[in-house]
Design an enzyme around this catalytic site. Structure first.
Site, PDB file in Angstrom:
ATOM      1  N   HIS A 157      68.934  19.686   2.434  1.00 57.67           N
ATOM      2  CA  HIS A 157      68.300  19.351   3.716  1.00 57.67           C
ATOM      3  C   HIS A 157      68.817  18.015   4.229  1.00 57.67           C
ATOM      4  CE1 HIS A 157      65.715  17.359   0.783  1.00 57.67           C
ATOM      5  NE2 HIS A 157      65.066  16.713   1.734  1.00 57.67           N
TER       6      HIS A 157
ATOM      7  N   HIS B  99      67.606  15.031   5.025  1.00 63.55           N
ATOM      8  CA  HIS B  99      67.137  13.677   4.685  1.00 63.55           C
ATOM      9  C   HIS B  99      68.262  12.863   4.029  1.00 63.55           C
ATOM     10  CE1 HIS B  99      62.638  15.013   4.677  1.00 63.55           C
ATOM     11  NE2 HIS B  99      63.054  14.652   5.884  1.00 63.55           N
TER      12      HIS B  99
ATOM     13  N   ASP C 276      68.419  10.676   1.737  1.00 62.08           N
ATOM     14  CA  ASP C 276      68.526  10.561   0.275  1.00 62.08           C
ATOM     15  C   ASP C 276      69.143  11.819  -0.365  1.00 62.08           C
ATOM     16  OD1 ASP C 276      66.192  11.953   0.906  1.00 62.08           O
ATOM     17  OD2 ASP C 276      65.032  11.141  -0.764  1.00 62.08           O
ATOM     18  N   HIS C 277      69.488  12.810   0.462  1.00 59.97           N
ATOM     19  CA  HIS C 277      70.200  14.001  -0.023  1.00 59.97           C
ATOM     20  C   HIS C 277      71.559  14.171   0.657  1.00 59.97           C
ATOM     21  CE1 HIS C 277      66.689  15.647  -2.241  1.00 59.97           C
ATOM     22  NE2 HIS C 277      66.080  14.822  -1.406  1.00 59.97           N
TER      23      HIS C 277
ATOM     24  N   HIS D  17      59.261  21.518   4.288  1.00 57.90           N
ATOM     25  CA  HIS D  17      59.563  20.097   4.074  1.00 57.90           C
ATOM     26  C   HIS D  17      60.407  19.604   5.248  1.00 57.90           C
ATOM     27  CE1 HIS D  17      60.437  16.401   1.914  1.00 57.90           C
ATOM     28  NE2 HIS D  17      61.724  16.601   2.109  1.00 57.90           N
TER      29      HIS D  17
ATOM     30  N   ASP E  35      63.939  19.574  -1.957  1.00 55.92           N
ATOM     31  CA  ASP E  35      62.584  19.025  -1.869  1.00 55.92           C
ATOM     32  C   ASP E  35      61.558  20.094  -1.485  1.00 55.92           C
ATOM     33  OD1 ASP E  35      63.712  16.636  -2.508  1.00 55.92           O
ATOM     34  OD2 ASP E  35      63.223  15.611  -0.627  1.00 55.92           O
TER      35      ASP E  35
ATOM     36  N   HIS F 295      64.154  15.830  -7.129  1.00 52.28           N
ATOM     37  CA  HIS F 295      63.681  14.518  -7.606  1.00 52.28           C
ATOM     38  C   HIS F 295      62.977  14.651  -8.958  1.00 52.28           C
ATOM     39  CE1 HIS F 295      64.111  12.256  -3.740  1.00 52.28           C
ATOM     40  NE2 HIS F 295      63.902  13.450  -3.204  1.00 52.28           N
TER      41      HIS F 295
HETATM   42 ZN   LIG Z   1      63.396  15.314   1.670  1.00 52.07          ZN
END
Ligand SMILES: [Zn+2]
Length: 272
Positions: free
Chosen positions: A67, A69, A71-72, A123, A149, A188
């Site tokens: 996705h 975001h 942090d990915h 999400h 996530d 995560h």
């Molecule tokens: Zn996320």
């Protein structure tokens, strides 16, 4: 010293590569053992993935983004420069450097492995889980799924862009219908905290208590709790157990979709 931890199957191999500097994130290198081709999943720290691929002597041909975001997906631009010709796969126009947009049920090959895209919005709107099988017949194959996530071990992601009925569909109908032995690799390392909440929801569930002790031991040794499996998550993950009587009682709801919504809200407010 080698990067990360290795999960060796017969036909595929998964390198778990932590990117702890950006929030207990996991990146993965998925390798087709026969062709020595590989896919990087959410490689937010490209140099670590590059190092892992060099150690394995594999060629990275695909990047799978769960996705948008940061942090990915924040490593995508750099990955496209490090690996010219890289196919960057995702299900959302907000994903940087994407070359191949996929939707639910789309299938492509990674060497001899078959990758099936599962659209699991909630999400984020364009979230994709990647189900990988070593055989065209899922029953005969080794199966793994990268859940980003959407599904965590013992928990699930926040409903930032979706509704309880979407998470119900994602966890119960889509991921829940994969074979129980499918190995699960999540986005995560939140397992211990998730299981503390699960133990609060179901104090008499022995499987949750056992898995919490196991996860705490691994965490103390700086090891990872991946992979889990679909069958195991059905036993320990409250968000996959919303049809159980205990969960209905805990949330004071009867409709499983309402249980899902209430459970997420109650977890958000839960103090460890
Ligand atoms: Zn996320």
């Amino acid at each position: 010293m080698s990067v990360g931890q290795i999960v060796n199957l017969l036909k595929m191999k998964v390198r778990i590569v932590p990117a702890m500097e950006v929030g207990k994130n996991y990146m993965y290198l998925l390798i087709d053992q026969a062709s020595k081709t590989a896919a990087a999943i959410d490689p937010v720290v490209p140099n670590k993935i590059e190092e892992a691929a060099a150690e394995e002597k594999v060629k990275i041909t695909h990047l799978l983004t769960t996705h948008h975001h940061a942090d990915h997906s924040a490593g995508n631009e750099r990955m496209s420069k490090l690996f010219p010709g890289l196919e960057i796969v995702g299900g959302d126009d907000r994903i940087p450097a994407m070359t191949k947009k996929v939707g639910n049920g789309d299938i492509f090959n990674l060497g001899n492995l078959k990758v099936t895209c599962l659209h699991t919005p909630c999400h984020t709107k364009g979230h994709i889980c990647y189900f990988v099988s070593s055989d065209s017949s899922v029953e005969k194959g080794e199966n793994v799924v990268f859940t980003g996530d959407t599904l965590f071990s013992g928990g699930c992601g926040h409903f930032f862009e979706g509704t309880p009925d979407q998470m119900y569909r994602a966890l119960i109908e889509v991921l829940g219908s994969l074979p129980d032995e499918t190995k699960v690799f999540v986005g995560h390392e939140y397992t211990v905290n998730n299981l503390k909440y699960a133990a609060h929801v179901e104090p008499n569930n022995k499987k949750i208590a056992e898995k919490l002790l196991w996860a705490q031991k691994l965490q103390a040794e700086d090891k990872f709790t991946m992979p889990s499996s679909i069958g195991e998550e059905k036993l320990i993950n409250p968000f996959m157990r919303v049809r159980e009587e205990r969960l209905k009682k805990y949330t004071n709801e009867t409709d499983p979709i309402k249980v899902m919504g209430k459970l997420r809200q109650m977890k958000n407010e839960f103090k460890l």
